[in-house]
Motif scaffolding. Structure first.
Motif, PDB file in Angstrom:
ATOM      1  N   UNK A   1     -10.750   1.127   3.626  1.00 29.12           N
ATOM      2  CA  UNK A   1     -11.148  -0.011   2.791  1.00 29.12           C
ATOM      3  C   UNK A   1     -12.061   0.451   1.658  1.00 29.12           C
ATOM      4  N   UNK A   2     -12.984   1.351   1.980  1.00 31.77           N
ATOM      5  CA  UNK A   2     -13.940   1.815   0.967  1.00 31.77           C
ATOM      6  C   UNK A   2     -13.249   2.568  -0.159  1.00 31.77           C
ATOM      7  N   UNK A   3     -12.201   3.332   0.158  1.00 30.39           N
ATOM      8  CA  UNK A   3     -11.521   4.122  -0.875  1.00 30.39           C
ATOM      9  C   UNK A   3     -10.384   3.345  -1.538  1.00 30.39           C
ATOM     10  N   UNK A   4     -10.188   2.096  -1.119  1.00 27.36           N
ATOM     11  CA  UNK A   4      -9.145   1.214  -1.675  1.00 27.36           C
ATOM     12  C   UNK A   4      -7.757   1.825  -1.512  1.00 27.36           C
ATOM     13  N   UNK A   5      -7.476   2.268  -0.304  1.00 26.85           N
ATOM     14  CA  UNK A   5      -6.191   2.904  -0.032  1.00 26.85           C
ATOM     15  C   UNK A   5      -5.027   1.920  -0.084  1.00 26.85           C
ATOM     16  N   UNK A   6      -5.302   0.656   0.258  1.00 31.89           N
ATOM     17  CA  UNK A   6      -4.242  -0.341   0.178  1.00 31.89           C
ATOM     18  C   UNK A   6      -3.509  -0.588   1.479  1.00 31.89           C
ATOM     19  N   UNK A   7      -3.938   0.059   2.555  1.00 28.34           N
ATOM     20  CA  UNK A   7      -3.323  -0.139   3.865  1.00 28.34           C
ATOM     21  C   UNK A   7      -4.326   0.222   4.944  1.00 28.34           C
ATOM     22  N   UNK A   8      -4.229  -0.451   6.093  1.00 30.15           N
ATOM     23  CA  UNK A   8      -5.113  -0.103   7.201  1.00 30.15           C
ATOM     24  C   UNK A   8      -4.424   0.900   8.122  1.00 30.15           C
TER      25      UNK A   8
END
Length: 289
Positions: A139-146
């Motif tokens: 979430x912190x790196x804004x990956x776009x998926x969990x």
């Protein structure tokens, strides 16, 4: 070949034909990555792609692998991706394997049947940037998926018969979250059970959000020994059925190439020796992206 801007490929595709079919990355929001910041995502025109395939047919006859660039070529719709793979198979019949970068979004866009069809047309390996198995980090790196989505998409590729190569990034959890990042990443890798894992060490890139956070004191980059400890914890938590775990990228402090599960204890012993000062680490000036 019609190359535009920076062209990136996995280390294992160093000897491959590099066919640029997209420009940039369809996500392009990760806080640590500056590769495609100046490039708007687009799919190149078919006539340009087909012209490059013709060029490869004349000048790349000794290369039996091909990689589709840029950052996420799997996002190309089937109506365009299928003809590209068919043209490669027709004009470059000696090519034994086509590879591609894939993210969770692009994999999700393809049905099981579509992925199986792409596999039959020569798409035999996909490279996924997991980066971390820790949802807080993702979430912190804004990956776009969990993490759960990453696991599901990795298994989806394997179900289609496409080999999966996963990249993880040491140091991405910062100093405080280092061991959580390592252990959670090992857990997710175990669940995905990829064919290959590549561990890189984080190097901060000026102009990225993560570098700005570092400059403001909001992110603390782990040191060499902390990253090595993190690597050991990650490998200890990773249980693969039959896979290769590489940490021999230019960014890493200690080159490792382990076949898991059989090399696990030997690799952990090597890391322990390095932490005890018995095995030299790569000096900072020799590290590179």
């Amino acid at each position: 070949m019609h190359y535009e801007g920076t062209v990136i490929r996995p280390p294992s595709e160093a000897d491959s034909i590099l066919l640029q079919v997209t420009l940039g990355c369809s996500h392009n929001k990760c806080t640590f990555c500056g590769t495609y910041r100046g490039k708007r995502f687009d799919i190149k025109k078919d006539d340009v792609i087909f012209e490059d395939i013709e060029f490869a047919g004349k000048h790349c006859r000794r290369q039996n692998r091909l990689f589709l660039c840029d950052g996420d070529a799997l996002v190309i719709p089937m109506r365009r991706l299928v003809p590209i793979l068919e043209r490669i198979r027709d004009r470059l019949p000696w090519v034994e394997r086509v590879g591609v970068y894939a993210n969770a979004k692009s994999i999700k866009m393809k049905t099981d049947e579509e992925l199986a069809r792409l596999r039959k047309l020569g798409l035999k390996i996909a490279y996924m940037g997991l980066e971390s198995g820790d949802d807080k980090v993702l979430e912190a790196i804004r990956k776009g998926a969990d993490a759960d989505t990453m696991i599901t998409m990795g298994k989806k590729l394997k179900k289609a018969g496409i080999k999966v190569s996963v990249t993880v990034l040491l140091g991405l959890g910062g100093r405080k979250g280092s061991l959580d990042h390592a252990r959670e990443t090992g857990r997710v890798l175990t669940a995905m059970d990829p064919d290959f894992v590549g561990a890189l060490s984080l190097m901060l890139i000026p102009g990225t959000e993560l570098h700005d956070q570092y400059e403001k004191g909001e992110f603390q980059l782990p040191g060499a020994e902390e990253m090595l400890t993190e690597l050991g914890a990650m490998i200890a938590a990773t249980n693969l059925t039959d896979g290769l775990f590489h940490a021999n990228h230019a960014s890493n402090y200690l080159p490792i190439r382990a076949h898991l599960p059989q090399d696990k204890e030997k690799t952990l012993a090597l890391i322990s020796q390095a932490l005890d000062g018995k095995v030299p680490l790569k000096p900072e000036y020799m590290r590179a992206l």
